[in-house]
Design an enzyme around this catalytic site. Sequence first.
Site, PDB file in Angstrom:
ATOM      1  N   GLY A  15     -22.447   2.919   9.236  1.00  0.00           N
ATOM      2  CA  GLY A  15     -23.245   2.612   8.049  1.00  0.00           C
ATOM      3  C   GLY A  15     -22.384   1.952   6.987  1.00  0.00           C
ATOM      4  O   GLY A  15     -21.198   1.667   7.218  1.00  0.00           O
ATOM      5  N   LEU A  17     -21.227   3.029   3.886  1.00  0.00           N
ATOM      6  CA  LEU A  17     -20.092   3.841   3.448  1.00  0.00           C
ATOM      7  C   LEU A  17     -19.240   4.261   4.642  1.00  0.00           C
ATOM      8  O   LEU A  17     -18.003   4.249   4.580  1.00  0.00           O
ATOM      9  CB  LEU A  17     -20.603   5.093   2.700  1.00  0.00           C
ATOM     10  CG  LEU A  17     -19.561   6.139   2.332  1.00  0.00           C
ATOM     11  CD1 LEU A  17     -18.494   5.542   1.404  1.00  0.00           C
ATOM     12  CD2 LEU A  17     -20.219   7.346   1.670  1.00  0.00           C
ATOM     13  N   ASP A  40     -27.379  12.585  17.215  1.00  0.00           N
ATOM     14  CA  ASP A  40     -28.450  12.510  16.216  1.00  0.00           C
ATOM     15  C   ASP A  40     -28.470  13.870  15.512  1.00  0.00           C
ATOM     16  O   ASP A  40     -28.660  14.910  16.166  1.00  0.00           O
ATOM     17  CB  ASP A  40     -29.766  12.234  16.963  1.00  0.00           C
ATOM     18  CG  ASP A  40     -30.963  12.190  16.023  1.00  0.00           C
ATOM     19  OD1 ASP A  40     -30.896  12.778  14.927  1.00  0.00           O
ATOM     20  OD2 ASP A  40     -31.975  11.574  16.406  1.00  0.00           O
ATOM     21  N   ILE A  41     -28.263  13.885  14.207  1.00  0.00           N
ATOM     22  CA  ILE A  41     -28.107  15.185  13.524  1.00  0.00           C
ATOM     23  C   ILE A  41     -29.397  16.013  13.510  1.00  0.00           C
ATOM     24  O   ILE A  41     -29.375  17.174  13.146  1.00  0.00           O
ATOM     25  CB  ILE A  41     -27.530  15.052  12.088  1.00  0.00           C
ATOM     26  CG1 ILE A  41     -28.401  14.160  11.201  1.00  0.00           C
ATOM     27  CG2 ILE A  41     -26.086  14.580  12.114  1.00  0.00           C
ATOM     28  CD1 ILE A  41     -28.056  14.262   9.721  1.00  0.00           C
ATOM     29  N   ALA A  64     -28.364   9.726   6.449  1.00  0.00           N
ATOM     30  CA  ALA A  64     -29.517  10.107   5.612  1.00  0.00           C
ATOM     31  C   ALA A  64     -30.706   9.242   5.998  1.00  0.00           C
ATOM     32  O   ALA A  64     -30.546   8.177   6.589  1.00  0.00           O
ATOM     33  CB  ALA A  64     -29.191   9.894   4.136  1.00  0.00           C
ATOM     34  N   TYR A 131     -37.445  11.570  -1.488  1.00  0.00           N
ATOM     35  CA  TYR A 131     -36.045  11.351  -1.093  1.00  0.00           C
ATOM     36  C   TYR A 131     -35.128  12.279  -1.898  1.00  0.00           C
ATOM     37  O   TYR A 131     -34.331  13.030  -1.333  1.00  0.00           O
ATOM     38  CB  TYR A 131     -35.674   9.877  -1.318  1.00  0.00           C
ATOM     39  CG  TYR A 131     -34.201   9.593  -1.222  1.00  0.00           C
ATOM     40  CD1 TYR A 131     -33.513   9.758  -0.016  1.00  0.00           C
ATOM     41  CD2 TYR A 131     -33.469   9.160  -2.343  1.00  0.00           C
ATOM     42  CE1 TYR A 131     -32.147   9.493   0.064  1.00  0.00           C
ATOM     43  CE2 TYR A 131     -32.110   8.898  -2.265  1.00  0.00           C
ATOM     44  CZ  TYR A 131     -31.452   9.063  -1.062  1.00  0.00           C
ATOM     45  OH  TYR A 131     -30.110   8.815  -0.983  1.00  0.00           O
ATOM     46  N   LYS A 135     -32.944  15.470  -0.552  1.00  0.00           N
ATOM     47  CA  LYS A 135     -31.476  15.459  -0.653  1.00  0.00           C
ATOM     48  C   LYS A 135     -30.995  16.662  -1.464  1.00  0.00           C
ATOM     49  O   LYS A 135     -29.991  17.284  -1.134  1.00  0.00           O
ATOM     50  CB  LYS A 135     -30.989  14.153  -1.308  1.00  0.00           C
ATOM     51  CG  LYS A 135     -31.151  12.901  -0.470  1.00  0.00           C
ATOM     52  CD  LYS A 135     -30.204  12.797   0.706  1.00  0.00           C
ATOM     53  CE  LYS A 135     -28.830  12.331   0.334  1.00  0.00           C
ATOM     54  NZ  LYS A 135     -27.990  12.042   1.534  1.00  0.00           N
TER      55      LYS A 135
HETATM   56  N1  NAP Z   1     -27.291   3.136  -0.327  1.00  0.00           N
HETATM   57  C1  NAP Z   1     -27.331   3.595  -1.577  1.00  0.00           C
HETATM   58  O1  NAP Z   1     -27.549   2.835  -2.526  1.00  0.00           O
HETATM   59  C2  NAP Z   1     -27.072   5.057  -1.850  1.00  0.00           C
HETATM   60  C3  NAP Z   1     -27.069   5.519  -3.174  1.00  0.00           C
HETATM   61  C4  NAP Z   1     -26.800   6.881  -3.416  1.00  0.00           C
HETATM   62  C5  NAP Z   1     -26.535   7.738  -2.348  1.00  0.00           C
HETATM   63  N2  NAP Z   1     -26.560   7.242  -1.075  1.00  0.00           N
HETATM   64  C6  NAP Z   1     -26.255   8.141   0.047  1.00  0.00           C
HETATM   65  O2  NAP Z   1     -25.068   7.656   0.631  1.00  0.00           O
HETATM   66  C7  NAP Z   1     -25.062   7.896   2.037  1.00  0.00           C
HETATM   67  C8  NAP Z   1     -24.608   6.663   2.785  1.00  0.00           C
HETATM   68  O3  NAP Z   1     -25.440   5.558   2.450  1.00  0.00           O
HETATM   69  P1  NAP Z   1     -25.250   4.165   3.207  1.00  0.00           P
HETATM   70  O4  NAP Z   1     -25.769   3.113   2.296  1.00  0.00           O
HETATM   71  O5  NAP Z   1     -23.871   4.056   3.761  1.00  0.00           O
HETATM   72  O6  NAP Z   1     -26.293   4.379   4.403  1.00  0.00           O
HETATM   73  P2  NAP Z   1     -26.466   3.566   5.779  1.00  0.00           P
HETATM   74  O7  NAP Z   1     -25.727   2.287   5.753  1.00  0.00           O
HETATM   75  O8  NAP Z   1     -27.931   3.524   6.068  1.00  0.00           O
HETATM   76  O9  NAP Z   1     -25.737   4.512   6.824  1.00  0.00           O
HETATM   77  C9  NAP Z   1     -26.276   5.724   7.238  1.00  0.00           C
HETATM   78  C10 NAP Z   1     -25.756   6.011   8.617  1.00  0.00           C
HETATM   79  O10 NAP Z   1     -26.327   7.249   9.061  1.00  0.00           O
HETATM   80  C11 NAP Z   1     -26.843   7.074  10.377  1.00  0.00           C
HETATM   81  N3  NAP Z   1     -27.944   7.977  10.612  1.00  0.00           N
HETATM   82  C12 NAP Z   1     -29.199   7.947  10.094  1.00  0.00           C
HETATM   83  N4  NAP Z   1     -29.947   8.950  10.591  1.00  0.00           N
HETATM   84  C13 NAP Z   1     -29.140   9.640  11.436  1.00  0.00           C
HETATM   85  C14 NAP Z   1     -29.314  10.769  12.257  1.00  0.00           C
HETATM   86  N5  NAP Z   1     -30.500  11.397  12.343  1.00  0.00           N
HETATM   87  N6  NAP Z   1     -28.261  11.228  12.990  1.00  0.00           N
HETATM   88  C15 NAP Z   1     -27.071  10.607  12.940  1.00  0.00           C
HETATM   89  N7  NAP Z   1     -26.835   9.503  12.186  1.00  0.00           N
HETATM   90  C16 NAP Z   1     -27.860   9.024  11.457  1.00  0.00           C
HETATM   91  C17 NAP Z   1     -27.270   5.619  10.421  1.00  0.00           C
HETATM   92  O11 NAP Z   1     -27.388   5.182  11.768  1.00  0.00           O
HETATM   93  P3  NAP Z   1     -28.674   4.330  12.245  1.00  0.00           P
HETATM   94  O12 NAP Z   1     -28.910   3.298  11.201  1.00  0.00           O
HETATM   95  O13 NAP Z   1     -28.261   3.790  13.565  1.00  0.00           O
HETATM   96  O14 NAP Z   1     -29.810   5.298  12.300  1.00  0.00           O
HETATM   97  C18 NAP Z   1     -26.127   4.959   9.667  1.00  0.00           C
HETATM   98  O15 NAP Z   1     -25.032   4.755  10.511  1.00  0.00           O
HETATM   99  C19 NAP Z   1     -26.445   8.462   2.355  1.00  0.00           C
HETATM  100  O16 NAP Z   1     -26.338   9.853   2.495  1.00  0.00           O
HETATM  101  C20 NAP Z   1     -27.302   8.147   1.148  1.00  0.00           C
HETATM  102  O17 NAP Z   1     -28.283   9.150   0.927  1.00  0.00           O
HETATM  103  C21 NAP Z   1     -26.816   5.942  -0.811  1.00  0.00           C
END
Ligand code: NAP
Length: 294
Positions: A15, A17, A40-41, A64, A131, A135
């Site tokens: 992902g 981060l 898969d969590i 998430a 959401y 969380k």
């Molecule tokens: N993006 C933002 O602006 C933002 C802001 C505040 C907080 N956050 C938090 O920051 C974190 C990281 O965000 P990000 O932007 O890096 O997200 P991201 O790019 O969507 O990455 C999330 C990763 O988690 C994996 N994932 C999703 N569901 C899963 C499951 N059931 N089991 C195992 N892996 C799973 C995804 O894989 P697949 O895609 O293959 O499913 C992806 O590799 C999240 O917890 C989010 O809530 C994000």
Amino acid sequence: MKREIKKILLIGADGQLGTDLKKMFSNSYKLFCPLVKELDITKFDKVREYIAQNTPDLIINTAAFHQVDECEKNPQKSFLVNTTAVKNLAEICREKDISLVHISTDYVFGLDKKRRIPYTEDDLPGPINIYGISKLAGEYCIRYILEKYFIIRPAALFGVAGPKGKKENFVELMLRLAQEKEEVKVKNDEFTTPTYTKELAENITKLIKTQEYGIYHMTSQGECSWYEFTKKIFELTNTKVNCQPVSSDEFLMTAKRPHYSVLENKHLKEIGLDKMSHWKEALEKYLKEKGHIK
Ligand SMILES: NC(=O)c1ccc[n+]([C@@H]2O[C@H](COP(=O)([O-])OP(=O)(O)OC[C@H]3O[C@@H](n4cnc5c(N)ncnc54)[C@H](OP(=O)(O)O)[C@@H]3O)[C@@H](O)[C@H]2O)c1
């Protein structure tokens, strides 16, 4: 006593981060980076089995379901991924004495419509969409089950890999819209702090070496509306387009968004680890890394 960290299980490693964390950790630790098809969590027995087999000393959960409007339409999935799966991870961590780093969000706040000063970790959360509620429930499960945890709340992430669940991050979206349209309209009444995942990953790397467990706000410094952020993106990349500030009412969204979810990194400052730069500086670093500017 803190267990020495040699092996890390990084969930969501491909992902936005996760990609930066993986780069940061790969030289110093034995890393397990399963893809969602391998771990898969939400498949609780498989998670338990995977952890028993690989015996990590630390688990970092970046996974998430975070498409905010989709969460509103599918609360079951939202609570499954963001709450129940997190509870399950916390239970396994307690059984095996593993520390857990869990990534949460600024969207645990927003209920206070008049708020105009940054939230600290001491403020009572109040989410305004599914959401954020799911969380926050995940956070509470960890706090109830575990002692050795780091709950990290970032905001408005942008990173070179881009978010997995969406087409692109906000910076790339704005740059694309500027190419496609004569006018770009952006919300000027929602305030946040855009945060660069590379800096976030650097800070997490330092934090996990401590035993200062707890909740941490971890965003860049400063604050801005999405419009102000966009203006800066266009200014730094010398993009010529008519950029208009508008009210969030102009966009039909399924989920409500907080008007103000700016966080202060109070706990990080208290332990001398707040190395996050101002969002404008972080944006410039990102644009360089991505090759948009020299
Ligand atoms: N993006 C933002 O602006 C933002 C802001 C505040 C907080 N956050 C938090 O920051 C974190 C990281 O965000 P990000 O932007 O890096 O997200 P991201 O790019 O969507 O990455 C999330 C990763 O988690 C994996 N994932 C999703 N569901 C899963 C499951 N059931 N089991 C195992 N892996 C799973 C995804 O894989 P697949 O895609 O293959 O499913 C992806 O590799 C999240 O917890 C989010 O809530 C994000």
